[in-house]
Scaffold this motif. Structure first.
Motif, PDB file in Angstrom:
ATOM      1  N   ALA A 153       0.823  -1.205   0.000  1.00  0.00           N
ATOM      2  CA  ALA A 153       0.000   0.000   0.000  1.00  0.00           C
ATOM      3  C   ALA A 153       0.858   1.255   0.000  1.00  0.00           C
ATOM      4  O   ALA A 153       0.552   2.241  -0.698  1.00  0.00           O
ATOM      5  N   PHE A 154       1.970   1.223   0.760  1.00  0.00           N
ATOM      6  CA  PHE A 154       2.875   2.381   0.767  1.00  0.00           C
ATOM      7  C   PHE A 154       3.384   2.670  -0.647  1.00  0.00           C
ATOM      8  O   PHE A 154       3.590   3.816  -1.030  1.00  0.00           O
ATOM      9  N   GLY A 155       3.617   1.599  -1.411  1.00  0.00           N
ATOM     10  CA  GLY A 155       4.113   1.771  -2.765  1.00  0.00           C
ATOM     11  C   GLY A 155       3.122   2.454  -3.690  1.00  0.00           C
ATOM     12  O   GLY A 155       3.503   2.950  -4.753  1.00  0.00           O
ATOM     13  N   GLU A 156       1.855   2.475  -3.285  1.00  0.00           N
ATOM     14  CA  GLU A 156       0.829   3.139  -4.082  1.00  0.00           C
ATOM     15  C   GLU A 156       0.602   4.583  -3.622  1.00  0.00           C
ATOM     16  O   GLU A 156      -0.285   5.265  -4.136  1.00  0.00           O
ATOM     17  N   ASN A 157       1.365   5.028  -2.645  1.00  0.00           N
ATOM     18  CA  ASN A 157       1.243   6.375  -2.108  1.00  0.00           C
ATOM     19  C   ASN A 157       2.544   7.141  -2.299  1.00  0.00           C
ATOM     20  O   ASN A 157       3.599   6.549  -2.528  1.00  0.00           O
ATOM     21  N   SER A 158       2.477   8.427  -2.161  1.00  0.00           N
ATOM     22  CA  SER A 158       3.666   9.272  -2.269  1.00  0.00           C
ATOM     23  C   SER A 158       3.993   9.875  -0.914  1.00  0.00           C
ATOM     24  O   SER A 158       3.103  10.404  -0.229  1.00  0.00           O
ATOM     25  N   PHE A 159       5.260   9.772  -0.504  1.00  0.00           N
ATOM     26  CA  PHE A 159       5.732  10.357   0.743  1.00  0.00           C
ATOM     27  C   PHE A 159       6.812  11.384   0.428  1.00  0.00           C
ATOM     28  O   PHE A 159       7.435  11.345  -0.635  1.00  0.00           O
ATOM     29  N   ALA A 160       7.022  12.290   1.358  1.00  0.00           N
ATOM     30  CA  ALA A 160       8.122  13.231   1.201  1.00  0.00           C
ATOM     31  C   ALA A 160       9.426  12.451   1.056  1.00  0.00           C
ATOM     32  O   ALA A 160       9.595  11.372   1.642  1.00  0.00           O
ATOM     33  N   GLU A 161      10.342  12.982   0.283  1.00  0.00           N
ATOM     34  CA  GLU A 161      11.596  12.290   0.008  1.00  0.00           C
ATOM     35  C   GLU A 161      12.322  11.918   1.304  1.00  0.00           C
ATOM     36  O   GLU A 161      12.498  12.747   2.189  1.00  0.00           O
ATOM     37  N   GLY A 162      12.702  10.653   1.403  1.00  0.00           N
ATOM     38  CA  GLY A 162      13.436  10.176   2.567  1.00  0.00           C
ATOM     39  C   GLY A 162      12.569   9.755   3.729  1.00  0.00           C
ATOM     40  O   GLY A 162      13.083   9.269   4.746  1.00  0.00           O
ATOM     41  N   LEU A 163      11.232   9.885   3.623  1.00  0.00           N
ATOM     42  CA  LEU A 163      10.349   9.594   4.753  1.00  0.00           C
ATOM     43  C   LEU A 163       9.908   8.137   4.807  1.00  0.00           C
ATOM     44  O   LEU A 163       9.501   7.662   5.869  1.00  0.00           O
ATOM     45  N   ASN A 164      10.008   7.414   3.706  1.00  0.00           N
ATOM     46  CA  ASN A 164       9.458   6.069   3.648  1.00  0.00           C
ATOM     47  C   ASN A 164       9.970   5.130   4.750  1.00  0.00           C
ATOM     48  O   ASN A 164       9.175   4.399   5.350  1.00  0.00           O
ATOM     49  N   PRO A 165      11.277   5.122   5.090  1.00  0.00           N
ATOM     50  CA  PRO A 165      11.718   4.240   6.166  1.00  0.00           C
ATOM     51  C   PRO A 165      11.061   4.542   7.516  1.00  0.00           C
ATOM     52  O   PRO A 165      10.833   3.624   8.313  1.00  0.00           O
ATOM     53  N   VAL A 166      10.750   5.802   7.759  1.00  0.00           N
ATOM     54  CA  VAL A 166      10.078   6.164   9.012  1.00  0.00           C
ATOM     55  C   VAL A 166       8.666   5.589   9.041  1.00  0.00           C
ATOM     56  O   VAL A 166       8.209   5.055  10.068  1.00  0.00           O
ATOM     57  N   VAL A 167       7.976   5.658   7.910  1.00  0.00           N
ATOM     58  CA  VAL A 167       6.628   5.111   7.820  1.00  0.00           C
ATOM     59  C   VAL A 167       6.663   3.586   8.011  1.00  0.00           C
ATOM     60  O   VAL A 167       5.800   3.010   8.682  1.00  0.00           O
ATOM     61  N   VAL A 168       7.666   2.944   7.444  1.00  0.00           N
ATOM     62  CA  VAL A 168       7.817   1.499   7.639  1.00  0.00           C
ATOM     63  C   VAL A 168       8.064   1.187   9.113  1.00  0.00           C
ATOM     64  O   VAL A 168       7.512   0.225   9.665  1.00  0.00           O
ATOM     65  N   GLY A 169       8.871   2.002   9.774  1.00  0.00           N
ATOM     66  CA  GLY A 169       9.102   1.809  11.205  1.00  0.00           C
ATOM     67  C   GLY A 169       7.828   1.936  12.011  1.00  0.00           C
ATOM     68  O   GLY A 169       7.600   1.181  12.979  1.00  0.00           O
ATOM     69  N   ILE A 170       6.965   2.879  11.648  1.00  0.00           N
ATOM     70  CA  ILE A 170       5.684   3.036  12.333  1.00  0.00           C
ATOM     71  C   ILE A 170       4.816   1.791  12.131  1.00  0.00           C
ATOM     72  O   ILE A 170       4.135   1.324  13.057  1.00  0.00           O
ATOM     73  N   LEU A 171       4.853   1.229  10.920  1.00  0.00           N
ATOM     74  CA  LEU A 171       4.121  -0.012  10.652  1.00  0.00           C
ATOM     75  C   LEU A 171       4.617  -1.140  11.550  1.00  0.00           C
ATOM     76  O   LEU A 171       3.820  -1.882  12.138  1.00  0.00           O
ATOM     77  N   ILE A 172       5.933  -1.270  11.690  1.00  0.00           N
ATOM     78  CA  ILE A 172       6.499  -2.305  12.563  1.00  0.00           C
ATOM     79  C   ILE A 172       6.095  -2.066  14.016  1.00  0.00           C
ATOM     80  O   ILE A 172       5.775  -3.009  14.754  1.00  0.00           O
ATOM     81  N   LEU A 173       6.093  -0.817  14.446  1.00  0.00           N
ATOM     82  CA  LEU A 173       5.675  -0.495  15.808  1.00  0.00           C
ATOM     83  C   LEU A 173       4.223  -0.894  16.029  1.00  0.00           C
ATOM     84  O   LEU A 173       3.885  -1.486  17.067  1.00  0.00           O
TER      85      LEU A 173
END
Length: 238
Positions: A153-173
């Motif tokens: 789902a993240f791959g179908e969305n756009s995040f600010a440059e460099g933010l994707n790893p933080v969003v993945v970390g939130i998913l893991i949390l």
């Protein structure tokens, strides 16, 4: 990036993931650690930030799967080449072994102070709160389903440059806090198998068994969850 660069990135990223994730387990589990008994919230936060940092370390060289279940799921979903699946999985497992060995080195004086075999094994590999292998496998499948579907789902969305790893970390949390209680949320065969191998081979006083009778659960469950998530993604009306 070349195939070899991507394969190396999976080794390095998974080693970093296990070093920081296993490190927070060691910090909480081992006797005389300054973080002894710091609890589940600290462990969940530690793993979430471990994933974030590991994805940053690996992500500029490759896709930063760091997880065989994610690699399989991405291949099924058509997001990754099947030709690289096996090399990625090997690199991830070896990275898990190396990361766990470095955790052992980082906490070297504390192992002899710890007599609880479960606490020692828990710094390396996951284990169930209540041992019921079918139920434990289902829990791991559910957690990994959420992980892989979230990543797709993240791959179908756009995040600010460099933010994707933080969003993945939130998913893991979120997975750790909400679904981690029954099994310790491996949701990653390399994160469990690599460190379990390290536990088997390292000369740790009082370590006891590596509990190989449980070891298939954090392999089979995550793969099932990843396959189901990728299958759902393929039938979504995108």
């Amino acid at each position: 990036m070349s195939d070899m660069t991507q394969i190396f990135s999976e080794f390095l990223g998974t080693a970093m993931l296990v070093l920081l994730g296993g490190g927070v387990c060691a910090a909480s589990n081992l006797k005389k650690s300054k973080a002894e008994a710091s609890g589940w919230i600290v462990i969940a936060m530690g793993w979430a930030t471990a994933v974030t940092i590991a994805v940053y370390v690996s992500g500029f060289m490759g896709p930063a799967h760091l997880n065989p279940a994610v690699t399989v799921g991405m291949a099924i979903a058509g997001k990754f080449s099947w030709s690289l699946v096996f090399p990625f999985v090997i690199a991830q497992v070896v990275g898990g072994i190396v990361g766990a060995i470095v955790v052992w080195l980082a906490y070297l004086p504390l192992w002899d102070e710890t007599e609880d075999q479960g606490a020692i094994l828990g710094t390396f590999a996951t284990g169930p709160a209540v041992r019921n292998l079918p139920a434990n496998t289902m829990t791991e499948a559910i957690g990994t389903f959420v992980l892989v579907l979230g990543l797709l789902a993240f791959g179908e969305n756009s995040f600010a440059e460099g933010l994707n790893p933080v969003v993945v970390g939130i998913l893991i949390l979120a997975i750790g806090l909400s679904l981690g209680g029954p099994t310790g949320y491996a949701i990653n065969p390399a994160r469990d198998l690599g460190p379990r191998i390290a536990h088997q081979i390292l000369p740790i006083k009082n370590k006891g068994t590596s509990d190989w009778s449980y070891a298939l659960v954090p392999i089979v469950g995550p793969v099932i969850g990843a396959v189901l998530a990728a299958g759902l993604y393929l039938v979504l009306p995108l």
